[in-house]
Design a protein around this motif. Structure first.
Motif, mmCIF file in Angstrom:
data_model
loop_
_atom_site.group_PDB
_atom_site.id
_atom_site.type_symbol
_atom_site.label_atom_id
_atom_site.label_comp_id
_atom_site.label_asym_id
_atom_site.label_seq_id
_atom_site.Cartn_x
_atom_site.Cartn_y
_atom_site.Cartn_z
ATOM 1 N N GLN A 22 37.890 20.182 42.078
ATOM 2 C CA GLN A 22 37.696 21.373 41.239
ATOM 3 C C GLN A 22 36.391 22.090 41.591
ATOM 4 O O GLN A 22 36.307 23.323 41.538
ATOM 5 N N THR A 51 35.705 30.364 44.252
ATOM 6 C CA THR A 51 35.830 31.446 43.274
ATOM 7 C C THR A 51 34.502 32.168 43.084
ATOM 8 O O THR A 51 34.451 33.401 43.004
ATOM 9 N N GLU A 101 37.187 34.388 34.474
ATOM 10 C CA GLU A 101 38.242 33.659 33.755
ATOM 11 C C GLU A 101 38.812 32.536 34.618
ATOM 12 O O GLU A 101 39.115 31.457 34.115
ATOM 13 N N THR A 102 38.956 32.787 35.910
ATOM 14 C CA THR A 102 39.397 31.731 36.823
ATOM 15 C C THR A 102 38.378 30.595 36.851
ATOM 16 O O THR A 102 38.748 29.406 36.878
ATOM 17 N N HIS A 144 36.390 29.749 34.420
ATOM 18 C CA HIS A 144 36.546 29.016 33.157
ATOM 19 C C HIS A 144 37.718 28.037 33.249
ATOM 20 O O HIS A 144 37.673 26.944 32.675
ATOM 21 N N GLU A 145 38.765 28.430 33.964
ATOM 22 C CA GLU A 145 39.921 27.542 34.132
ATOM 23 C C GLU A 145 39.542 26.309 34.958
ATOM 24 O O GLU A 145 39.979 25.195 34.654
ATOM 25 N N HIS A 146 38.729 26.512 35.995
ATOM 26 C CA HIS A 146 38.250 25.359 36.765
ATOM 27 C C HIS A 146 37.436 24.418 35.882
ATOM 28 O O HIS A 146 37.581 23.193 35.959
ATOM 29 N N GLU A 147 36.567 24.995 35.048
ATOM 30 C CA GLU A 147 35.721 24.180 34.172
ATOM 31 C C GLU A 147 36.576 23.423 33.157
ATOM 32 O O GLU A 147 36.343 22.231 32.894
ATOM 33 N N ALA A 148 37.604 24.104 32.609
ATOM 34 C CA ALA A 148 38.489 23.451 31.644
ATOM 35 C C ALA A 148 39.269 22.316 32.301
ATOM 36 O O ALA A 148 39.453 21.245 31.711
ATOM 37 N N LYS A 149 39.699 22.528 33.541
ATOM 38 C CA LYS A 149 40.432 21.483 34.260
ATOM 39 C C LYS A 149 39.532 20.287 34.535
ATOM 40 O O LYS A 149 39.966 19.127 34.411
ATOM 41 N N GLU A 192 39.264 18.373 31.389
ATOM 42 C CA GLU A 192 40.536 17.686 31.154
ATOM 43 C C GLU A 192 40.636 16.417 31.995
ATOM 44 O O GLU A 192 41.080 15.368 31.514
ATOM 45 N N ASP A 209 30.065 27.268 36.504
ATOM 46 C CA ASP A 209 30.697 28.194 35.565
ATOM 47 C C ASP A 209 29.650 29.115 34.938
ATOM 48 O O ASP A 209 29.857 30.330 34.811
#
Length: 205
Positions: free
Chosen positions: A22, A29, A46-47, A49-54, A57, A94
């Motif tokens: 990630q 990105t 926003e992309t 943020h998706e990496h950070e959320a993944k 997770e 991020d």
């Protein structure tokens, strides 16, 4: 001599490797963000943020795995430390992306690209190293290379700051310095990952 811990339980190491992956994706990105007009920043942030959320997770999945697995490939405290440092590196990447967007920075000095190149290389090496933690042969080379890259990042940061002080007005300097600090802190987190690996090598040898 080949050193092995518990190769029959690789799931935790795969999760750590995915966390490092990630970081590779997030670095790409952020490089995109630095190359587009400010009007496109929010979409790419926003992309990020998706990496950070993944990443978060994957860390939660690792913690669940450690709690529920009878045998783990490494001591739990080592796996937790590695996941923490990887996730903290992602959070700082991020944050760097968000600062670029908030400050509407369209042109960062070449030093920013230099730092991203270092971070990307550190992350790529770490993807492979996390998979190989149940076979510690040659991981000493990984540790040494990450430390070398971290020192290079520190030197780049010092030159970048000196150049900014010379060339920028105070408000512009402050905005760019915030981004520079986040990036060098990412390299420090990657160094912490490598130092933890070094500690594992010493304990298991």
């Amino acid at each position: 001599m080949r050193l092995r811990l518990f190769p029959q339980e690789p799931a935790g190491l795969n999760l750590l490797s995915q966390m490092a992956r990630q970081l590779v994706l997030a670095t790409g990105t952020l490089a995109e963000i630095l190359g587009v007009p400010a009007t496109e920043h929010n979409r790419l942030v926003e992309t990020m943020h998706e990496h950070e959320a993944k990443s978060s997770e994957l860390q939660f999945a690792l913690l669940t795995h450690m709690r529920t697995s009878f045998v783990n490939p490494l001591p739990r405290e080592d796996m937790f430390a590695l996941s923490r440092y990887l996730n903290e590196a992602m959070e700082k990447l991020d944050a760097a992306a968000e600062l670029v967007a908030l400050y509407k920075l369209e042109r960062l000095p070449k030093r920013a690209a230099d730092q991203l190149e270092i971070i990307s290389r550190q992350a790529e090496l770490t993807v492979d190293a996390m998979r190989r933690l149940n076979d510690l042969d040659e991981l000493e080379d990984y540790w040494i290379e990450i430390l070398r890259l971290a020192k290079r990042a520190e030197r780049t940061h010092r030159v970048w700051v000196a150049d900014m002080l010379k060339d920028m007005k105070s408000a512009q300097y402050a905005r760019n310095r915030d981004v520079a600090n986040q990036l060098v802190d990412v390299t420090k987190d990657m160094r912490r990952v490598a130092t933890q690996v070094g500690s594992i090598i010493v304990k298991e040898s």
